[in-house]
Design a protein around this motif. Structure first.
Motif, PDB file in Angstrom:
ATOM      1  N   VAL A  14      22.239  46.528  33.259  1.00  0.00           N
ATOM      2  CA  VAL A  14      22.850  45.151  32.862  1.00  0.00           C
ATOM      3  C   VAL A  14      23.955  45.106  34.322  1.00  0.00           C
ATOM      4  N   VAL A  16      27.013  43.464  35.949  1.00  0.00           N
ATOM      5  CA  VAL A  16      27.870  43.084  35.672  1.00  0.00           C
ATOM      6  C   VAL A  16      28.230  41.539  36.358  1.00  0.00           C
ATOM      7  N   LYS A  30      36.723  46.958  33.962  1.00  0.00           N
ATOM      8  CA  LYS A  30      36.395  47.992  32.806  1.00  0.00           C
ATOM      9  C   LYS A  30      34.660  47.515  33.027  1.00  0.00           C
ATOM     10  N   LEU A  31      34.714  48.444  33.014  1.00  0.00           N
ATOM     11  CA  LEU A  31      32.752  48.673  32.435  1.00  0.00           C
ATOM     12  C   LEU A  31      32.567  47.673  31.897  1.00  0.00           C
ATOM     13  N   PRO A  32      31.004  46.937  31.361  1.00  0.00           N
ATOM     14  CA  PRO A  32      31.448  46.739  29.592  1.00  0.00           C
ATOM     15  C   PRO A  32      30.592  48.146  28.629  1.00  0.00           C
ATOM     16  N   ASP A  33      31.073  47.856  27.535  1.00  0.00           N
ATOM     17  CA  ASP A  33      30.722  49.410  26.878  1.00  0.00           C
ATOM     18  C   ASP A  33      30.457  48.797  25.570  1.00  0.00           C
ATOM     19  N   GLU A  34      30.094  49.658  24.399  1.00  0.00           N
ATOM     20  CA  GLU A  34      29.414  49.479  23.238  1.00  0.00           C
ATOM     21  C   GLU A  34      31.012  48.831  22.456  1.00  0.00           C
ATOM     22  N   THR A  36      33.090  46.382  22.831  1.00  0.00           N
ATOM     23  CA  THR A  36      32.986  45.182  23.783  1.00  0.00           C
ATOM     24  C   THR A  36      31.780  44.387  23.542  1.00  0.00           C
ATOM     25  N   HIS A  37      30.616  45.050  24.008  1.00  0.00           N
ATOM     26  CA  HIS A  37      28.962  44.087  23.798  1.00  0.00           C
ATOM     27  C   HIS A  37      28.718  45.329  22.472  1.00  0.00           C
ATOM     28  N   LEU A  40      24.851  47.501  23.257  1.00  0.00           N
ATOM     29  CA  LEU A  40      24.931  48.307  24.232  1.00  0.00           C
ATOM     30  C   LEU A  40      24.876  49.609  23.488  1.00  0.00           C
TER      31      LEU A  40
END
Length: 106
Positions: A14, A16, A30-34, A36-37, A40
């Motif tokens: 991923v 970012v 805030k790193l992407p996580d499941e 919000t995405h 993932l």
């Protein structure tokens, strides 16, 4: 593999949005996580890659500070920082684990 949990298979990466140079970089707070995405789902964070123009024989202190600033529980036995140096005609990959003392320093 189920019989060797310390071995990780990388199926995807991923990327970012980030700002920076070869010396320093910043990622979102805030790193992407499941949550919000959804794509993932089932994937786990195992570290980050930092590109630089020359190979270094050590983990730059700036990378330790970035790891500490990710606002997540950094698992010292699992997470890694990979430095990728692109030099003329070659590419060097170095992987580092940050120690407990390193995280306290940051």
């Amino acid at each position: 593999p189920p019989d060797a949990p310390q071995i990780k298979e990388i199926h995807s990466m991923v990327l970012v949005p980030q700002l920076g140079t070869h010396k320093d970089f910043k990622v979102p707070n805030k790193l992407p996580d499941e949550s919000t995405h959804p794509a993932l789902k089932g994937l786990e964070f195992i570290g980050f890659i930092h590109t630089q123009p020359e190979e270094k024989k050590y983990l730059p202190p700036e990378d330790v500070v970035v790891a500490d600033s990710l606002n997540m529980q950094w698992d010292l036995s699992l997470h890694t920082v990979i430095n990728c140096a692109f030099t003329q005609g070659s590419c060097y990959l170095n992987s580092y684990r940050i120690t407990e003392n390193g995280m306290k320093w940051a």
